[in-house]
Design an enzyme around this catalytic site. Structure first.
Site, PDB file in Angstrom:
ATOM      1  N   ASN A 102       0.863  -1.185   0.000  1.00 16.78           N
ATOM      2  CA  ASN A 102       0.000   0.000   0.000  1.00 16.78           C
ATOM      3  C   ASN A 102       0.901   1.238   0.000  1.00 16.78           C
ATOM      4  OD1 ASN A 102      -1.837   2.023   0.483  1.00 16.78           O
ATOM      5  ND2 ASN A 102      -2.246   1.438   2.611  1.00 16.78           N
ATOM      6  N   TRP A 103       0.988   1.861  -1.148  1.00 19.20           N
ATOM      7  CA  TRP A 103       1.906   3.015  -1.275  1.00 19.20           C
ATOM      8  C   TRP A 103       1.357   4.265  -0.611  1.00 19.20           C
ATOM      9  CZ3 TRP A 103       3.751   3.001  -7.134  1.00 19.20           C
ATOM     10  CH2 TRP A 103       4.393   1.772  -7.396  1.00 19.20           C
ATOM     11  N   LYS A 104       0.084   4.254  -0.265  1.00 14.83           N
ATOM     12  CA  LYS A 104      -0.581   5.435   0.302  1.00 14.83           C
ATOM     13  C   LYS A 104      -0.373   6.651  -0.628  1.00 14.83           C
ATOM     14  CE  LYS A 104       0.172   3.430   4.783  1.00 14.83           C
ATOM     15  NZ  LYS A 104       0.159   3.617   6.215  1.00 14.83           N
ATOM     16  N   HIS A 107      -9.380   0.955   5.108  1.00 13.83           N
ATOM     17  CA  HIS A 107      -8.087   1.154   5.784  1.00 13.83           C
ATOM     18  C   HIS A 107      -8.301   2.100   6.971  1.00 13.83           C
ATOM     19  CE1 HIS A 107      -3.982   2.461   6.532  1.00 13.83           C
ATOM     20  NE2 HIS A 107      -3.596   1.375   5.886  1.00 13.83           N
ATOM     21  N   GLU A 152      -6.734   4.549   8.014  1.00  7.94           N
ATOM     22  CA  GLU A 152      -6.572   5.982   7.699  1.00  7.94           C
ATOM     23  C   GLU A 152      -7.844   6.535   7.066  1.00  7.94           C
ATOM     24  OE1 GLU A 152      -2.908   5.508   5.542  1.00  7.94           O
ATOM     25  OE2 GLU A 152      -1.910   4.983   7.417  1.00  7.94           O
ATOM     26  N   GLU A 191      -5.137  -5.091  10.781  1.00  2.00           N
ATOM     27  CA  GLU A 191      -4.118  -4.067  10.959  1.00  2.00           C
ATOM     28  C   GLU A 191      -4.388  -3.307  12.256  1.00  2.00           C
ATOM     29  OE1 GLU A 191      -2.266  -2.925   6.955  1.00  2.00           O
ATOM     30  OE2 GLU A 191      -4.034  -1.685   7.197  1.00  2.00           O
ATOM     31  N   GLY A 218       2.464   2.218  10.675  1.00  2.00           N
ATOM     32  CA  GLY A 218       3.373   3.348  10.483  1.00  2.00           C
ATOM     33  C   GLY A 218       4.101   3.784  11.751  1.00  2.00           C
ATOM     34  N   SER A 277       3.647  -2.142  10.330  1.00  2.86           N
ATOM     35  CA  SER A 277       5.106  -2.098  10.492  1.00  2.86           C
ATOM     36  C   SER A 277       5.806  -3.414  10.148  1.00  2.86           C
ATOM     37  CB  SER A 277       5.472  -1.640  11.909  1.00  2.86           C
ATOM     38  OG  SER A 277       4.997  -0.323  12.128  1.00  2.86           O
ATOM     39  N   GLY A 297       2.883  -1.167   4.270  1.00  4.78           N
ATOM     40  CA  GLY A 297       2.874   0.261   3.954  1.00  4.78           C
ATOM     41  C   GLY A 297       4.280   0.733   3.632  1.00  4.78           C
ATOM     42  N   GLY A 298       4.933   1.339   4.617  1.00  2.00           N
ATOM     43  CA  GLY A 298       6.252   1.965   4.425  1.00  2.00           C
ATOM     44  C   GLY A 298       7.252   1.093   3.685  1.00  2.00           C
TER      45      GLY A 298
HETATM   46  C1  PEP Z   1      -0.695   0.053   6.105  1.00  2.00           C
HETATM   47  O1  PEP Z   1      -0.848   1.242   5.916  1.00  2.00           O
HETATM   48  O2  PEP Z   1      -1.527  -0.738   5.668  1.00  2.00           O
HETATM   49  C2  PEP Z   1       0.475  -0.394   6.843  1.00  2.00           C
HETATM   50  C3  PEP Z   1       0.479  -1.594   7.318  1.00  2.00           C
HETATM   51  O3  PEP Z   1       1.505   0.539   7.012  1.00  2.00           O
HETATM   52  P1  PEP Z   1       2.967   0.242   7.632  1.00  2.00           P
HETATM   53  O4  PEP Z   1       3.458  -1.052   7.039  1.00  2.00           O
HETATM   54  O5  PEP Z   1       3.786   1.428   7.213  1.00  2.00           O
HETATM   55  O6  PEP Z   1       2.781   0.140   9.108  1.00  2.00           O
END
Ligand code: PEP
Length: 254
Positions: free
Chosen positions: A9-11, A98, A100, A170, A176, A216, A237-238
């Site tokens: 997920n590049w956001k 999600h 967010e 999640e 994040g 994470s 994500g990241g």
């Molecule tokens: C996400 O946004 O779905 C996520 C898991 O982010 P991160 O891996 O950066 O915690």
């Protein structure tokens, strides 16, 4: 056999040129990996990138997802992107709910019901996100919270439609933040989700359900988390913003 998935997920990151380079690098790396039939790799770039990313990725190596879709099919909804448009660009899945989106854009279960419906109607696989906030875990409400997120948004579906869904657990406190759920915490919640699904749809549907962990995940912890019996991959994500770390996470699911 249950599908395993690693989805990035590049956001709201990268401009088109950077996103295309990232997608192309992921695609090139994947050519050197013999992915078993039941392992799928997905990337979810921003909407603006999808058409370009589609041109540099091989569908049999990596498929493209939307990060969100509109509740409505089409019409006067300025600024929205419909599931049908994602399908038209070649997407095969879409992230729905999600944290967010829930937190910053007020997405409630009623809204998510509509998004799941329009995704399925347009032949997109919903990657449905759920997960508790830190205070909910600290007050021991995490099972209750996740159960209601799932039942409110998904349990109206027929068994056939439900079997097209992927769930991503999640925990909000792990997204994040650099704090990952322990493998035991992830396994405990994934087993609970499977049991909840089993009591509603039966054992076979629950056994076939792919449940991803997100929060994470990085190359250093992916293998440990993915080794748990009820964890079928991850939503990343990241660490999906760098081709090498994303590919290392893909390798951890094999
Ligand atoms: C996400 O946004 O779905 C996520 C898991 O982010 P991160 O891996 O950066 O915690």
């Amino acid at each position: 056999m249950r599908k395993k998935i690693v989805a990035g997920n590049w956001k709201m990151n990268t401009i088109v040129r950077e996103g295309v380079a990232l997608a192309a690098a992921v695609n090139t790396e994947l050519k050197n990996i013999d992915l078993p039939e039941n392992v799928k790799v997905i990337i979810a770039p921003p909407f603006t990138h999808i058409a370009f990313v589609e041109q540099v990725t091989d569908e049999n190596k990596v498929t493209v997802a939307g990060q969100n879709c509109a509740t409505e099919e089409e019409g006067a909804y300025t600024g929205e992107v419909a599931a049908k448009m994602l399908k038209g660009l070649g997407c095969s899945s879409v992230i729905i709910g999600h944290s967010e989106r829930r937190t910053y854009y007020g997405e409630t279960s009623e809204i998510l019901v509509k998004k799941v419906y329009t995704a399925l109607k347009n032949d997109l696989m919903p990657i449905f996100c759920c997960g508790e906030k830190l205070e909910e875990r600290e007050s021991n409400k995490h099972f209750e919270v996740v159960e209601s997120q799932i039942s409110e948004a998904l349990f109206h579906l027929s068994k056939e439609d439900f079997s097209k869904i992927v769930i991503a657990y999640e925990p909000v406190w792990a997204i994040g933040t650099g704090v990952t759920a322990s493998k035991e915490q992830a396994e405990e919640m994934h087993a609970f989700i499977r049991k909840t699904v089993s009591s509603h749809y039966g054992k076979e549907t629950a056994d076939n359900l792919t449940i991803l962990y997100g929060g994470s995940v990085k190359p250093a912890n992916a293998k440990e988390i993915f080794s748990m019996p009820n964890v079928d991959g991850g939503l990343i994500g990241g660490a999906s913003l760098k081709a090498d770390s994303f590919i290392d996470i893909v390798k951890a699911v094999l």
